[in-house]
Write a protein that holds these residues in place. Structure first.
Motif, PDB file in Angstrom:
ATOM      1  N   SER A  80      22.890  57.956  93.266  1.00 58.36           N
ATOM      2  CA  SER A  80      22.217  56.703  92.914  1.00 58.36           C
ATOM      3  C   SER A  80      21.267  56.724  91.712  1.00 58.36           C
ATOM      4  O   SER A  80      20.090  56.371  91.845  1.00 58.36           O
ATOM      5  N   PRO A  81      21.781  57.121  90.544  1.00 57.70           N
ATOM      6  CA  PRO A  81      20.930  57.066  89.342  1.00 57.70           C
ATOM      7  C   PRO A  81      20.780  55.628  88.853  1.00 57.70           C
ATOM      8  O   PRO A  81      21.364  54.714  89.450  1.00 57.70           O
TER       9      PRO A  81
ATOM     10  N   HIS B 256      17.959  63.233  90.792  1.00 53.48           N
ATOM     11  CA  HIS B 256      19.302  62.737  91.104  1.00 53.48           C
ATOM     12  C   HIS B 256      20.267  63.902  91.331  1.00 53.48           C
ATOM     13  O   HIS B 256      21.214  63.794  92.097  1.00 53.48           O
TER      14      HIS B 256
ATOM     15  N   HIS C  56      24.437  54.049  95.125  1.00 49.88           N
ATOM     16  CA  HIS C  56      23.634  52.827  95.056  1.00 49.88           C
ATOM     17  C   HIS C  56      22.906  52.805  93.704  1.00 49.88           C
ATOM     18  O   HIS C  56      21.684  52.938  93.630  1.00 49.88           O
TER      19      HIS C  56
ATOM     20  N   GLY D  50      21.109  51.835  90.226  1.00 53.56           N
ATOM     21  CA  GLY D  50      20.208  50.754  89.823  1.00 53.56           C
ATOM     22  C   GLY D  50      20.853  50.032  88.657  1.00 53.56           C
ATOM     23  O   GLY D  50      20.773  50.472  87.520  1.00 53.56           O
TER      24      GLY D  50
ATOM     25  N   ASP E 225      17.329  46.709  99.340  1.00 48.29           N
ATOM     26  CA  ASP E 225      17.608  47.670 100.403  1.00 48.29           C
ATOM     27  C   ASP E 225      17.750  47.001 101.772  1.00 48.29           C
ATOM     28  O   ASP E 225      18.509  47.480 102.616  1.00 48.29           O
TER      29      ASP E 225
ATOM     30  N   THR F  22      17.258  60.589  99.074  1.00 44.99           N
ATOM     31  CA  THR F  22      16.433  60.425  97.864  1.00 44.99           C
ATOM     32  C   THR F  22      15.218  61.341  97.998  1.00 44.99           C
ATOM     33  O   THR F  22      14.983  61.908  99.060  1.00 44.99           O
TER      34      THR F  22
ATOM     35  N   GLN G 231      10.129  58.368  98.181  1.00 45.61           N
ATOM     36  CA  GLN G 231      10.624  57.055  98.591  1.00 45.61           C
ATOM     37  C   GLN G 231      10.569  56.867 100.110  1.00 45.61           C
ATOM     38  O   GLN G 231      11.013  55.838 100.631  1.00 45.61           O
TER      39      GLN G 231
END
Ligand code: ARG
Length: 645
Positions: free
Chosen positions: A201-202, A212, A238, A240, A389, A409, A413
């Motif tokens: 998910s980068p 990452h 996921h 961004g 989310d 992650t 987070q």
């Protein structure tokens, strides 16, 4: 089969036993001992029953030795011992509602193969209830209550009340034969569960960083674990790919490549492109205004804007893919943009249930037990990371019908995910008893100076540069070991990649993910210690033995059906038991979602193999002729351990 025969013999035995009894009674009552018929019949019956008794005992013993049926799967010995000791403990201490159960493998052979340490803790608990009992007495009681079983040879009490457990060699040997015949199989699955792993998910237009990299390595390995166990796994990236930064990127794209709708723009360095657009955004008022308009037009899905957005995403995608190809990572992209429409629904659902409040123009949600609220709508009307989310979680529960959802992650987070999970439980999307939703957090990557991992000039390290450096270092190592003299150029490149990427991945996985971890090429490429370099070396050695002994998997499988695995030598016994601990390790890593115990286990297995190999002579080439002499330990050692992977 044997079970049926036991029943048949036992019935016959009992019938004859009662006949014996009535005949003996008849004989007793007979006045005239000359009448021989009942007595002859009695002798006959007695003889036959003593034979029956003998056969029954043999059958019963072989039944006891038979491992419980678990198909072709490997048996979890520790779990089986826990069942047995659990029963014994409950039976020996009815005063305690849930007596502590602890069965662990023993490192030192002299203390037995496994150990049960419950007696001491039970004595403490009883003491708290006002009952004074010596732990050794409890241990004795536990031993008396051990039910009949197939795997325990003997138990003994040591020290203050430890119970040492010795396994039956015949049992271990049979499990090893099964393993050879069936191959390494996962434990049986009660039901096929659906798992979503959100990893890597980068962020589009930004560089993929070492955080990452950790997520990618850990997430990929978790997916492989679940897949090996037979789960249905959905691997989600996921990314961004939605947000205000796209406004300025698109505005800048329109200026720089006005022809972008017809010809794909040659954006080589998206990072530089991002920096340029950010500079204009901060310095040029007109540009800033236009950037905001672009966001609105993108979010209302105007085709030209979607096209521009896609072009930008493609540049990033290609960069990410290079990393995934190196590390053999497979993942489906489903970024934040996928949830755009669902976010509106989510906010509505929270509104409808009266769970939102306004706070200085923002729409917020308070979830039970959480110190801060979630922001679901910003004051400018836009959605947030929280909203996306929430939408993603709802989609994964209701549309993907996931039973297990894992987010990989950095630990930073953690609070964000706790908020999201708490809000989802509050609104009733899932019951944590039924659906496992977990944040698998990890620590930061540090440089060898123990400071945040950075380049010398203080910039963040680009992942591809890091992987390239790994390739260079691994080639240096291979040359130092003179591998270039024996391998073909293709083989050398293959070895270079396996060593470099294997070491980078393994170094990450072998540390407890919760902790920060120091990135050191020197350490990860060292072929001594718990590193991929050492494991690769051990594997190569095993394969070369197999080659030398001229055995392949098919031969082994066939041999295992008729040749018994002998475990006479201490080191054979140790290795045999170590191999069979695999299901126990799998269960542990599945429970904790921590992968380093698997690495610890592999390291232990490799060193145990080396010990075995050093003391139990396998095969040896004749130095002059190159031929192998007849193996010394024909029946067991040679072919059976040298499984070519
Ligand atoms: N893109 C985020 C980052 O780089 C990670 C996303 C993780 N997954 C999620 N569902 N929030 O920090």
């Amino acid at each position: 089969m044997d079970g049926d025969r036991v029943n048949e013999y036992a019935t016959k035995f009992l019938k004859q036993e009662s006949e014996i009894q009535s005949l003996s009674a008849e004989l007793e009552g007979l006045k005239n001992p000359q009448r021989s018929s009942p007595s002859c019949r009695l002798d006959e019956l007695r003889e036959e029953n003593s034979r029956l008794q003998y056969r029954l005992n043999i059958l019963k013993r072989s039944l006891q030795d038979e491992p419980p049926h678990c198909g072709t799967a490997m048996m979890n010995i520790n779990q089986r011992l826990q069942e047995i000791f659990g029963r014994a403990i409950r039976a020996s201490c009815p005063e305690l509602d849930s007596p502590p159960l602890s069965v662990t493998p023993n490192q030192q052979a002299k203390f037995g193969d496994y150990q049960c340490n419950s007696a001491m803790a039970m004595a403490q608990l009883l003491k708290a209830k006002g009952l004074k009992v010596n732990p050794r007495e409890i241990a004795e009681k536990i031993i008396q209550n051990i039910p009949e079983n197939e795997l325990i040879q003997k138990t003994e009490i040591a020290g203050p009340g430890f119970i040492n457990i010795h396994l039956k060699r015949s049992f271990v040997s049979r499990l090893l034969s099964n393993l050879l015949v069936n191959g390494v199989q996962p434990p049986p699955l009660a039901s096929k569960k659906r798992v979503v792993v959100d990893f890597s998910s980068p962020n589009i237009a930004k560089e993929m960083h070492v955080g990452h990299l950790r997520s990618t390595i850990i997430g990929e390995s978790m997916c492989r674990l679940f897949e090996f166990l037979g789960y249905d796994v959905l691997r989600l990236n996921h990314v961004g790919d939605w947000g205000t930064q796209f406004g300025m990127l698109i505005a800048h794209l329109q200026d720089k490549f006005p022809n972008y709708l017809a010809v794909s723009p040659p954006i080589g360095d998206l990072q530089a492109f991002y920096k340029e657009s950010k500079k204009r955004f901060d310095e040029e008022d007109d540009f800033k205004k236009r950037a905001y308009q672009c966001v609105v037009r993108l979010q209302s899905k105007e085709p030209d804007f979607i096209k521009a957005w896609n072009l930008i995403c493609d540049v990033s995608r290609k960069e990410f893919q290079k990393v995934y190809d190196c590390l053999d990572v497979h993942i489906i992209e489903r970024g934040e943009s996928f949830y755009q429409d669902l976010m509106t629904e989510v906010v509505k659902e929270f509104d409808d249930k009266g769970l939102t409040e306004m706070d200085e123009g923002r729409k917020i949600v308070f979830a039970p037990g959480q110190p801060i609220p979630l922001t679901v709508v910003k004051s400018d009307g836009g959605y947030t990371y929280d909203t996306s989310d929430l939408a993603a979680l709802r989609q994964r529960i209701f549309d993907e019908k996931a039973d297990i959802i894992i987010y990989v992650t950095d630990s930073g987070q953690g609070p964000h995910f706790q908020l999201v999970f708490a809000a989802a439980k509050m609104i009733g999307w899932y019951d944590p008893q039924v659906t496992r939703v977990e944040h698998a957090g990890f620590g930061v990557v540090l440089g060898e100076d123990k400071k945040k991992f950075k380049t010398r000039s203080g910039d963040t390290v680009r992942l591809m540069d890091l992987l390239d450096e790994g390739l260079k270092r691994s080639m240096d190592k291979l040359r130092e070991k003179e591998r270039d003299k024996v391998l073909t150029p293709e083989e050398l490149t293959k070895a270079q990649r396996s060593v470099a990427f294997g070491c980078i991945k393994y170094a990450d996985l072998s540390h407890n993910r919760i902790n920060d971890y120091v990135f050191s090429f020197d350490k990860m490429l060292d072929d001594r210690g718990n590193t991929a370099a050492y494991l690769l070396y051990a594997l190569t050695r095993i394969r070369s033995i197999a080659r030398l002994a001229n055995v392949d998997e098919a031969t082994l499988r066939k041999a295992a059906q008729s040749v018994e695995v002998l475990l006479d030598h201490d080191k054979e016994w140790k290795l045999g038991k170590c191999i069979l601990r695999f299901p126990e390790i799998l269960q542990k890593i599945l429970d904790d979602l921590l992968l380093h115990p698997l690495c610890d286990y592999l390291y232990e297995l490799a060193t145990t193999f080396t010990e075995f190999y050093d003391s139990c002579y396998c095969v040896e080439k004749d130095r002059h002729t190159g031929n192998e002499p007849p193996p010394r330990r024909t029946s067991h050692v040679i072919p059976q351990w040298c499984v070519p992977a």
